[in-house]
Structures are given as structure tokens and as C-alpha cells.
Scaffold this active site. Structure first.
Site, short mmCIF file in Angstrom:
data_model
loop_
_atom_site.label_atom_id
_atom_site.label_comp_id
_atom_site.label_asym_id
_atom_site.label_seq_id
_atom_site.Cartn_x
_atom_site.Cartn_y
_atom_site.Cartn_z
N TYR A 1 0.82 -1.21 0.00
CA TYR A 1 0.00 0.00 0.00
C TYR A 1 0.85 1.27 0.00
O TYR A 1 0.32 2.36 -0.10
CB TYR A 1 -0.96 -0.01 1.19
CG TYR A 1 -2.23 -0.77 0.90
CD1 TYR A 1 -3.47 -0.16 1.00
CD2 TYR A 1 -2.19 -2.11 0.51
CE1 TYR A 1 -4.64 -0.86 0.74
CE2 TYR A 1 -3.34 -2.81 0.25
CZ TYR A 1 -4.57 -2.19 0.36
OH TYR A 1 -5.71 -2.89 0.09
N ASP B 1 -5.63 -7.03 4.95
CA ASP B 1 -6.78 -6.77 4.09
C ASP B 1 -7.58 -8.05 3.89
O ASP B 1 -8.81 -8.08 4.05
CB ASP B 1 -6.28 -6.22 2.75
CG ASP B 1 -7.36 -5.45 2.00
OD1 ASP B 1 -8.47 -5.31 2.53
OD2 ASP B 1 -7.08 -4.98 0.89
N LYS C 1 4.12 -14.11 5.76
CA LYS C 1 4.57 -15.05 4.74
C LYS C 1 6.09 -15.08 4.72
O LYS C 1 6.73 -15.06 3.67
CB LYS C 1 4.02 -14.65 3.36
CG LYS C 1 2.58 -15.04 3.13
CD LYS C 1 2.39 -16.56 3.03
CE LYS C 1 2.97 -17.13 1.78
NZ LYS C 1 2.72 -18.59 1.65
N ASP D 1 -1.44 -18.21 4.93
CA ASP D 1 -2.41 -19.12 4.33
C ASP D 1 -2.90 -20.15 5.34
O ASP D 1 -4.08 -20.50 5.37
CB ASP D 1 -1.84 -19.79 3.08
CG ASP D 1 -0.43 -20.31 3.26
OD1 ASP D 1 -0.14 -21.44 2.82
OD2 ASP D 1 0.40 -19.57 3.84
#
Length: 426
Positions: A150, A310, A220, A286
């Protein structure tokens, strides 16, 4: 007129009895949900405190209406008002299409350095959920607001800038793994130690203040080892260095296990839990999304970077009924600045029809009242909503899925909540 500005003194807000709050009505359904929200908030304050406390609402310009009237999506005067009065609230805003400002929401966050996007997620009895037991979902997401993708550093394919960046990667950095270099667009993902540490600090502080059992760093880092992996590493450092007396981290567990074995590490973990320490752990993004469906009760406070946040906040909202009842705030805990907001869009298809659901904005306003420590008024709003939803009283987007649902207009829902707030039964 009495002083009506919030002030931050030694890290603590000084709150006058009359607080001036700038507000952006918003586009689309903003014209319906903002007045409803303000009326309910005023009723809750009056019921909780009589005439001793109040809000002085001041409208400021932003969004499509502002652009039509003065050619600016986000006037400097609006930013100055939010800066001067520390807090504000806004309805949903149109994202401009084409040139100019990328997103008014992002511009506000960056201009005021609102580094925390705070999204509490809970279920209300009576609201439809796809989960078998949505009561287990009770999480608060701390999403980093100013870095990650962002930050907006990217170059379109085929542009001179993209070619220049590609040449730099190949010639200066010896990068050879780009599969289709001639047709690739490029983006840079900045993740700083300072940005990561202040976000995690806020999350752990919140967990301590609200007596939450754990903080989970979602990342991640298995793939992006220096950005998302750095976030995880710096997060653990914050927990151990700044909150070592009240936390036990899985990094610490790993060190004990390596040095003294699994049994010793398990005993240390059990001892920390028994003594009420906050457990700070991490999980790959995930896997976390899967776990929230299978075992949501294992998570309380979430700290994560912008893009992950998000996805996560919207999935969690869907699990408890949708973003229509999901509040949000953008906060800088160091300066005291905060902008509370509806988390949904402008819904132009129903604008002007008196069907819009003000719940997201209203719950955000309840967060705002809690932020200034007017907890009695905030609690009255939440309890009124709990009772209305349990009775099936809601706008059509929610009541249509309730077994005993009664479709209320925006105005009728406002009246129902106000009656609950003014009663002596909550």
C-alpha cells in the site's frame, strides 16, 4: 465556548466534557448512515452522562461531493481539522477512477501516519453466519497501515521506468529469475523495522490492556524472508524486549526446546499460561486463514502487514455476518490521532432509499467513544445492538437472513436503537 479539543499529555489523552469531532459524511449511503449514527451516539451520551458531556460535530469535506464542489477529493483544510482535533469519523468514500489521488482512505492514513488499522471482529446473536459456532470468533486485527504494497511503489510494464528498474535488477543486483522480463510490471514492498515494531507494540499493549490471552504474528516469512520474515523477527523482539515480564513467545519456546528439550519447553509454556502471560506466536498467512475456520477460538489479537490484513479482516468479517457489521479505526497511538470509519463501500445502488445499514459506522463510533474513555456510552450502543439483533430487528441486509427478521428502514433501525438506549433495561 469551553475547550473542546483532545490533547495528548505524556502518552495519555486529555478529554474535555465537550469534544469537537470532525466528520466526513461520505458518498452514496453516507448521507443516510452518518446522521443516523450521530443521532444514536448523541442519545447514548445523553443517557450515560446527562448534560455533562456532549459531542460538537463539525462536517469537513472529502470525497465525490467535495470534488464536485471544489475540485478536490481531500482538501488540505480537512487534513488540518483531523490533525488539530486528533480524532474524526467518516462514512464510505468513492475511490477516484483514473488520474489523481489513488485512494482517499490511504491518503488520510499516510498524511496522519495512522499506522494501525484496527478491526475488531465479533459475532452478534441473531446475525446469520456461515459457521456452525460463530461464538468462537472474537478477534482484533492490527493491520499495518503505512507500508507493504500500500506504499504504492510500482511501475507498469513497457514503461521507461519499468525498463530502468529491470536493468538495475539485472545489471547491478545480478537478478536472473524474472521469467518474462519484457512484459513484466514491477512493484516494491517496503517493510521497515520501525514500522513493524510500533505495530506489534500496539498489538501487545492492547492485549495486555484488554486481558487477551495471545497475540499472533501473521506473515509469509517462509517466502519473503527479509520483509515478512523481518516482521516476524522484529515482532518477537518487541514482545521479549519491551513486554518480557508479561509475555512468553514461541521464539523463546524454540530456544528452550533447542537447549533443554521439548519437555522443558512444554513446561515453560504451561507455566507461562498458568501465570496469565500473553502468548506471542506466529503463523503463516495461508495456514492462518484455514485455521480461523477450523479453530478460531485459538486466536485473540492478530498483528500483520497491510496486504495480509486486508484479506484477513474481510474473511473474519464474513464469518460473523459481513462487513456491514464490521467496524474499523485508523490510529497513531504515539500522537493520539485516530480516524474511525465505515469499512464497507458507498452502495450507490441503494443510496437515497432509506435501506442502508449504519451498523459498521455505528460500531466504529462506539470504538471512538471507547478511545476517549466514554465507555458507558459505548457500551450502551453495543448492548442496544445486541438486543435488536437478537429480536430480529435490523435493516434488510441482515434481517432477511434472520429466522425472526423484521426488515427495518435506516430510520426505523435508528429509532429502535434509540429506544433501547433510552430504556432502563440495558
Amino acid at each position: 465556548m469551553k475547550e473542546s479539543k483532545l490533547k495528548l499529555n505524556s502518552g495519555r489523552l486529555t478529554v474535555p466534557d465537550t469534544v469537537t469531532i470532525p466528520f466526513i459524511t461520505g458518498d452514496g449511503i453516507g448521507n443516510e448512515i452518518m446522521p443516523a449514527c450521530q443521532a444514536i451516539v448523541d442519545a447514548a451520551i445523553a443517557k450515560a452522562y446527562g448534560s455533562s458531556r456532549s459531542i460538537r460535530w463539525i462536517e469537513v469535506a472529502a470525497g465525490e461531493k467535495s470534488f464536485r464542489e471544489n475540485g478536490e477529493w481531500l482538501p488540505d483544510a480537512t487534513l488540518r481539522m483531523f490533525d488539530e482535533y486528533l480524532i474524526g469519523i467518516k462514512g464510505p468514500l468513492t475511490t477516484p477512477v483514473g488520474g489523481g489521488i489513488r485512494s482517499i482512505n490511504v491518503a488520510l492514513r499516510q498524511a496522519l501516519d495512522l499506522y494501525v488499522c484496527l478491526r475488531p471482529i465479533r459475532w452478534f446473536n441473531g446475525v446469520f453466519s456461515p459457521l456452525k459456532d460463530p461464538r468462537k470468533v472474537n478477534m482484533t486485527v492490527f493491520r499495518e497501515n503505512t507500508e507493504d504494497i500500500y506504499a504504492g511503489i510500482e511501475w507498469d510494464r513497457g514503461t521507461p521506468e519499468a525498463e530502468k528498474f529491470l536493468n538495475f535488477l539485472r545489471d547491478e543486483m545480478n537478478v536472473t529469475k524474472i521469467r518474462f522480463p519484457g512484459s513484466s510490471a514491477f512493484g516494491v514492498k517496503p517493510v521497515s523495522e520501525e514500522g513493524s515494531r510500533r505495530l506489534v507494540h500496539a498489538a501487545v499493549r492492547y492485549a495486555a490492556d484488554h486481558r487477551q490471552p495471545n497475540v499472533t504474528l501473521v506473515h509469509k516469512g517462509n517466502i519473503m524472508k527479509y520483509t515478512e520474515g523481518g516482521f516476524k523477527r522484529w515482532g518477537y523482539e518487541v514482545a521479549e524486549e519491551e513486554f518480557g515480564d508479561i509475555t512468553f513467545t514461541m521464539a523463546e519456546y524454540g530456544r528452550i526446546r533447542q537447549e533443554r528439550g521439548k519437555d522443558a519447553a512444554d513446561r515453560a509454556m504451561a507455566g507461562a499460561q498458568q501465570s496469565g502471560k500473553i502468548i506471542v506466536k506466529d503463523v503463516i498467512a495461508d495456514a492462518f486463514l484455514q485455521n480461523t475456520l477450523l479453530k478460531p477460538e485459538e486466536y485473540s489479537v492478530i498483528a500483520t502487514l497491510n496486504l495480509n490484513g486486508d484479506y484477513i479482516s474481510d474473511q473474519l468479517a464474513a464469518m460473523v455476518g459481513g462487513i456491514g457489521i464490521s467496524p474499523g479505526a485508523n490510529i497513531n497511538y504515539l500522537t493520539g490521532h485516530a480516524v474511525f470509519e465505515a469499512t464497507h463501500g458507498t452502495a450507490p445502488d441503494i443510496a437515497g432509499e432509506n435501506r442502508a445499514n449504519p451498523s459498521s459506522l455505528l460500531l466504529s463510533a462506539a470504538m471512538m467513544l471507547e478511545y476517549i474513555r466514554w465507555n458507558e456510552a459505548s457500551e450502551r450502543i453495543v448492548r442496544a445492538m445486541e438486543q435488536c439483533f437478537a429480536e430480529g430487528n435490523a435493516t434488510a441486509d441482515l434481517s432477511s437472513f434472520m429466522p425472526n427478521g423484521k426488515n427495518l428502514t435506516t430510520t426505523q433501525f435508528q429509532q429502535a436503537l434509540t429506544e433501547k438506549i433510552n430504556s432502563n433495561k440495558i
